[in-house]
Design an enzyme around this catalytic site. Structure first.
Site, PDB file in Angstrom:
ATOM      1  N   LYS A  52      -2.939   6.144   8.271  1.00  0.00           N
ATOM      2  CA  LYS A  52      -2.171   5.620   7.131  1.00  0.00           C
ATOM      3  C   LYS A  52      -1.323   6.729   6.499  1.00  0.00           C
ATOM      4  CE  LYS A  52      -5.494   1.930   6.323  1.00  0.00           C
ATOM      5  NZ  LYS A  52      -6.523   1.289   5.490  1.00  0.00           N
ATOM      6  N   GLN A  96     -10.844   3.108   0.891  1.00  0.00           N
ATOM      7  CA  GLN A  96     -11.203   2.716   2.255  1.00  0.00           C
ATOM      8  C   GLN A  96     -12.643   2.208   2.311  1.00  0.00           C
ATOM      9  OE1 GLN A  96      -8.923   2.668   4.680  1.00  0.00           O
ATOM     10  NE2 GLN A  96     -10.250   2.134   6.398  1.00  0.00           N
ATOM     11  N   ASP A 119      -4.149  -3.248  -1.219  1.00  0.00           N
ATOM     12  CA  ASP A 119      -5.050  -3.870  -0.237  1.00  0.00           C
ATOM     13  C   ASP A 119      -5.230  -5.366  -0.534  1.00  0.00           C
ATOM     14  OD1 ASP A 119      -6.086  -2.397   1.881  1.00  0.00           O
ATOM     15  OD2 ASP A 119      -7.571  -1.360   0.637  1.00  0.00           O
TER      16      ASP A 119
HETATM   17  N1  L34 Z   1      -9.804  -0.649   1.922  1.00  0.00           N
HETATM   18  N2  L34 Z   1     -10.676  -0.651   4.053  1.00  0.00           N
HETATM   19  C1  L34 Z   1      -9.650  -0.922   3.217  1.00  0.00           C
HETATM   20  N3  L34 Z   1      -8.477  -1.461   3.646  1.00  0.00           N
HETATM   21  C2  L34 Z   1      -8.298  -1.737   4.969  1.00  0.00           C
HETATM   22  O1  L34 Z   1      -7.170  -2.336   5.369  1.00  0.00           O
HETATM   23  C3  L34 Z   1      -9.322  -1.435   5.866  1.00  0.00           C
HETATM   24  N4  L34 Z   1      -9.192  -1.622   7.227  1.00  0.00           N
HETATM   25  C4  L34 Z   1     -10.362  -2.061   7.987  1.00  0.00           C
HETATM   26  C5  L34 Z   1     -11.531  -1.109   7.640  1.00  0.00           C
HETATM   27  N5  L34 Z   1     -11.572  -0.750   6.227  1.00  0.00           N
HETATM   28  C6  L34 Z   1     -10.531  -0.913   5.374  1.00  0.00           C
HETATM   29  C7  L34 Z   1      -8.382  -0.882   8.031  1.00  0.00           C
HETATM   30  O2  L34 Z   1      -7.500  -0.152   7.597  1.00  0.00           O
HETATM   31  C8  L34 Z   1      -9.896  -1.899   9.412  1.00  0.00           C
HETATM   32  N6  L34 Z   1      -8.700  -1.074   9.327  1.00  0.00           N
HETATM   33  C9  L34 Z   1      -8.019  -0.566  10.445  1.00  0.00           C
HETATM   34  C10 L34 Z   1      -6.828   0.147  10.320  1.00  0.00           C
HETATM   35  C11 L34 Z   1      -6.172   0.661  11.428  1.00  0.00           C
HETATM   36  C12 L34 Z   1      -6.685   0.485  12.681  1.00  0.00           C
HETATM   37  C13 L34 Z   1      -7.875  -0.237  12.829  1.00  0.00           C
HETATM   38  C14 L34 Z   1      -8.516  -0.740  11.716  1.00  0.00           C
HETATM   39  C15 L34 Z   1      -5.972   1.076  13.847  1.00  0.00           C
HETATM   40  O3  L34 Z   1      -5.000   1.748  13.702  1.00  0.00           O
HETATM   41  N7  L34 Z   1      -6.479   0.868  15.070  1.00  0.00           N
HETATM   42  C16 L34 Z   1      -5.899   1.389  16.290  1.00  0.00           C
HETATM   43  C17 L34 Z   1      -6.873   2.294  17.006  1.00  0.00           C
HETATM   44  C18 L34 Z   1      -7.368   3.413  16.183  1.00  0.00           C
HETATM   45  C19 L34 Z   1      -8.464   4.222  16.879  1.00  0.00           C
HETATM   46  O4  L34 Z   1      -8.112   5.009  17.772  1.00  0.00           O
HETATM   47  O5  L34 Z   1      -9.657   4.043  16.530  1.00  0.00           O
HETATM   48  C20 L34 Z   1      -5.552   0.208  17.198  1.00  0.00           C
HETATM   49  O6  L34 Z   1      -4.681   0.367  18.039  1.00  0.00           O
HETATM   50  O7  L34 Z   1      -6.190  -0.843  17.051  1.00  0.00           O
END
Ligand code: L34
Length: 294
Positions: A52, A96, A119
């Site tokens: 982020k 988070q 959020d």
């Molecule tokens: N407060 N908590 C708050 N707001 C959120 O919107 C989140 N979330 C979830 C968990 N807790 C939170 C996220 O940001 C899940 N989440 C999230 C954000 C980004 C990615 C996955 C979950 C992401 O970028 N995933 C990548 C892979 C990242 C890796 O290598 O682990 C993808 O391509 O899916």
């Protein structure tokens, strides 16, 4: 089978936001400022929060990371939130999740200023969402709507099955898909751990949004030919062949389900990057609202 490419789509959205930011700066206005609070050192949370912050840099936002140790008290966290609520610099911020067990999550989410709650987790924003009033949409559901819209997936009158009733994904997703909107007007069924005869329900679905946190749960025999699949799950499974020691798995058994699906999101590269893009979008909206007064 068409891959719903969240990585590419999120890149497009980030480029669109970057243009808006450049315009703001050219007009002598301040760039949007996002802050994130991270409590503890959970590996996945650290990855998501740093993604982020990195995305903010890419598009010209200002960002602040508030990194607190796992033993941080609820009182101390609430003080940090109060500072961000009062800050004239910060447009929006997130805490988070998940938080350590000794902290009351609901109390924390309710402490966030509704106008900085990018959020969309504050009860006021959730209520406003349910009533079709202007609000911050939670980033993951918002990202899914955006993905469906940008790939021109017809949702009106379709049978949408949402799997999972979490406050962050399943519950809001079920509400949003039933509302009058482009990616909406659907007939929604929300299924969960107590649902009976799950397979007969998922087999009827035109679109399935899976957010249960059980890796590779949805199998090919549970879906019909031509189904659209949105996989929100992201679990780290131990894998000794990987340098990191783990691999990422979704809630969908991609191998069997992708054979029948017309469209499907991959994991990684599907919903995850869209979550980040829509958080940025919400922060841009927060800045635009605040700039009416400053
Ligand atoms: N407060 N908590 C708050 N707001 C959120 O919107 C989140 N979330 C979830 C968990 N807790 C939170 C996220 O940001 C899940 N989440 C999230 C954000 C980004 C990615 C996955 C979950 C992401 O970028 N995933 C990548 C892979 C990242 C890796 O290598 O682990 C993808 O391509 O899916």
């Amino acid at each position: 089978m068409i891959l719903l490419d969240g990585k590419k789509t999120s890149k497009d959205i980030k480029e669109e936001i970057a243009i808006e930011v450049a315009k703001m700066k050219a007009n002598g206005k301040k760039a949007p400022h996002l802050a994130a609070i991270l409590v503890g050192t959970d590996g996945a949370s650290m990855t998501y929060v740093s993604a982020k912050v990195k995305a903010c840099e890419q598009i010209g936002f200002v960002s602040t990371l508030i990194d607190l140790p796992v033993e941080t008290t609820e009182e101390k966290l609430l003080q940090e939130i109060e500072k961000l609520n009062k800050s004239t610099e910060v447009d929006g911020f997130i805490v988070q999740l998940p938080l350590p067990k000794h902290i009351d999550e609901q109390k924390v989410l309710e402490a966030v200023d509704v106008d900085k709650d990018v959020d969309g987790f504050h009860p006021t924003n959730v209520g406003r969402m349910a009533l079709d009033l202007p609000c911050f949409l939670p980033a993951t559901p918002y990202g899914i709507l955006e993905l469906l819209e940008r790939y021109n997936i017809e949702t009106s009158g379709k049978n949408v099955v949402v799997m999972g009733r979490s406050h962050i994904v399943g519950r809001p997703m079920s509400i949003l898909m039933s509302q009058k909107r482009k990616a909406g007007d659907a007939t929604v069924t929300l299924v969960h751990s107590r649902t009976k005869d799950l397979k007969s329900i998922t087999q009827q679905a035109d679109i399935i949004i899976v957010a249960i946190g059980i890796s590779e749960f949805l199998k090919g025999d549970m879906v019909k030919e031509g189904v659209v699949i949105i996989d929100v799950g992201i679990t780290r499974l131990p894998d000794a062949t990987k340098k990191s020691g783990f691999r990422l798995a979704g809630d969908v058994d991609f191998k069997s389900v992708s054979k029948k699906a017309s469209h499907i999101t991959p994991v990684p590269g599907g919903v995850g990057p869209m979550t980040i893009a829509m958080l940025l979008k919400n922060t841009l909206l927060a800045r635009e609202r605040h700039s009416v007064n400053s």
